[in-house]
Design a protein around this motif. Structure first.
Motif, PDB file in Angstrom:
ATOM      1  N   ALA A 144       7.290 128.590 -24.972  1.00 26.61           N
ATOM      2  CA  ALA A 144       5.980 128.425 -24.359  1.00 26.61           C
ATOM      3  C   ALA A 144       5.495 129.760 -23.810  1.00 26.61           C
ATOM      4  N   ASN A 145       4.415 130.265 -24.360  1.00 30.46           N
ATOM      5  CA  ASN A 145       3.781 131.472 -23.830  1.00 30.46           C
ATOM      6  C   ASN A 145       2.772 131.037 -22.781  1.00 30.46           C
ATOM      7  N   LEU A 146       3.052 131.347 -21.533  1.00 40.49           N
ATOM      8  CA  LEU A 146       2.121 131.009 -20.460  1.00 40.49           C
ATOM      9  C   LEU A 146       1.164 132.180 -20.306  1.00 40.49           C
ATOM     10  N   SER A 147      -0.011 132.038 -20.854  1.00 42.93           N
ATOM     11  CA  SER A 147      -0.970 133.134 -20.798  1.00 42.93           C
ATOM     12  C   SER A 147      -2.283 132.634 -20.222  1.00 42.93           C
ATOM     13  N   ASN A 148      -3.125 133.573 -19.883  1.00 37.84           N
ATOM     14  CA  ASN A 148      -4.412 133.231 -19.298  1.00 37.84           C
ATOM     15  C   ASN A 148      -5.374 132.850 -20.406  1.00 37.84           C
ATOM     16  N   THR A 149      -5.693 131.588 -20.480  1.00 43.47           N
ATOM     17  CA  THR A 149      -6.572 131.097 -21.535  1.00 43.47           C
ATOM     18  C   THR A 149      -8.043 131.427 -21.269  1.00 43.47           C
ATOM     19  N   GLN A 150      -8.337 131.981 -20.087  1.00 41.22           N
ATOM     20  CA  GLN A 150      -9.714 132.341 -19.736  1.00 41.22           C
ATOM     21  C   GLN A 150     -10.079 133.736 -20.236  1.00 41.22           C
ATOM     22  N   GLY A 151      -9.123 134.425 -20.820  1.00 43.27           N
ATOM     23  CA  GLY A 151      -9.419 135.749 -21.355  1.00 43.27           C
ATOM     24  C   GLY A 151      -8.621 136.844 -20.678  1.00 43.27           C
ATOM     25  N   PHE A 152      -8.829 138.012 -21.165  1.00 45.32           N
ATOM     26  CA  PHE A 152      -8.095 139.183 -20.726  1.00 45.32           C
ATOM     27  C   PHE A 152      -8.966 140.015 -19.802  1.00 45.32           C
ATOM     28  N   ILE A 153      -8.322 140.911 -19.064  1.00 44.88           N
ATOM     29  CA  ILE A 153      -9.060 141.823 -18.194  1.00 44.88           C
ATOM     30  C   ILE A 153      -8.695 143.246 -18.606  1.00 44.88           C
ATOM     31  N   SER A 154      -9.680 144.087 -18.680  1.00 43.51           N
ATOM     32  CA  SER A 154      -9.436 145.471 -19.103  1.00 43.51           C
ATOM     33  C   SER A 154      -9.115 146.334 -17.890  1.00 43.51           C
ATOM     34  N   TRP A 155      -8.435 147.445 -18.155  1.00 46.71           N
ATOM     35  CA  TRP A 155      -8.188 148.418 -17.087  1.00 46.71           C
ATOM     36  C   TRP A 155      -9.522 148.900 -16.523  1.00 46.71           C
ATOM     37  N   ARG A 156     -10.510 149.054 -17.369  1.00 53.30           N
ATOM     38  CA  ARG A 156     -11.833 149.510 -16.906  1.00 53.30           C
ATOM     39  C   ARG A 156     -12.397 148.546 -15.869  1.00 53.30           C
ATOM     40  N   HIS A 157     -12.297 147.259 -16.144  1.00 49.57           N
ATOM     41  CA  HIS A 157     -12.797 146.251 -15.206  1.00 49.57           C
ATOM     42  C   HIS A 157     -12.018 146.315 -13.888  1.00 49.57           C
ATOM     43  N   ILE A 158     -10.707 146.466 -13.977  1.00 52.93           N
ATOM     44  CA  ILE A 158      -9.861 146.553 -12.775  1.00 52.93           C
ATOM     45  C   ILE A 158     -10.250 147.779 -11.945  1.00 52.93           C
ATOM     46  N   LEU A 159     -10.379 148.922 -12.589  1.00 51.06           N
ATOM     47  CA  LEU A 159     -10.702 150.161 -11.871  1.00 51.06           C
ATOM     48  C   LEU A 159     -12.106 150.106 -11.272  1.00 51.06           C
ATOM     49  N   ARG A 160     -13.036 149.522 -11.984  1.00 52.57           N
ATOM     50  CA  ARG A 160     -14.389 149.379 -11.443  1.00 52.57           C
ATOM     51  C   ARG A 160     -14.397 148.439 -10.236  1.00 52.57           C
ATOM     52  N   ALA A 161     -13.600 147.381 -10.284  1.00 52.13           N
ATOM     53  CA  ALA A 161     -13.510 146.451  -9.151  1.00 52.13           C
ATOM     54  C   ALA A 161     -12.936 147.158  -7.927  1.00 52.13           C
TER      55      ALA A 161
END
Length: 187
Positions: free
Chosen positions: A82-99
């Protein structure tokens, strides 16, 4: 009965922001915060389109709920991976750094990768130095196509994985920065 459960990259708790800052991804994030810098390529919108520059972050509370739900459903999951992953999508490093730049009162500057790497010799990435041997920021993440959380979320609402928002990034980072400032004032 055996079921192998492989979580994606686990990030902080959605309510408390508590995270494991000793794992690879959080050490990288900690290095960005400690040096107030990150490789310029991570800010590049063209790089953001590359799937491997995105993280499949799953909040720790959602991940633990998924593991517990898998254990409850052991008869139907016996012998599965079972791969427990985020089914809502991925987040980019760019988004993290901008946040971080927008919400945490921290300015992460863009530096050429080679220059950024020089700042890390004695920092939180020292144990991970072999991963940064190339001339580019290492590709992170990967794609897990899975519907485990979709199925579990129908029966167990706590397994419904949220999208990783800039508010969650800010909560996790702010919690970390507070712990750093309180530990430095204790010394």
């Amino acid at each position: 009965p055996i079921t192998i459960t492989r979580p994606a990259t686990i990030c902080g708790h959605t309510e408390t922001g508590v995270a494991n800052w000793d794992d690879f991804t959080h050490r990288v994030l900690g290095a960005f915060l400690k040096t107030n810098s990150a490789p310029a390529e991570l800010f590049d919108p063209q790089q953001e389109k590359q799937q491997l520059q995105k993280l499949n972050w799953i909040p720790v509370n959602t991940c633990s709920a998924g593991v517990i739900a898998m254990a409850r459903e052991i008869a139907s999951t016996n012998g599965q991976v079972a791969n427990l992953s985020n089914t809502q999508g991925f987040i980019s490093w760019r988004h993290i750094l901008r946040a971080i730049n927008r919400k945490c009162d921290v300015e992460i500057k863009q530096l050429p990768y080679a220059e950024w790497k020089k700042n890390l010799r004695d920092g939180p990435l020292k144990p991970l130095e072999p991963f940064f041997a190339s001339n580019r920021f290492p590709m992170m993440g990967g794609w897990y196509k899975t519907d485990v959380f979709s199925k579990l979320g129908e029966k167990y609402p706590e397994c419904r994985c949220p999208a990783i928002s800039s508010d969650l990034v800010a909560l996790v980072v702010s919690k970390h920065l507070k712990s750093l400032s309180s530990s430095s004032s204790d010394q």
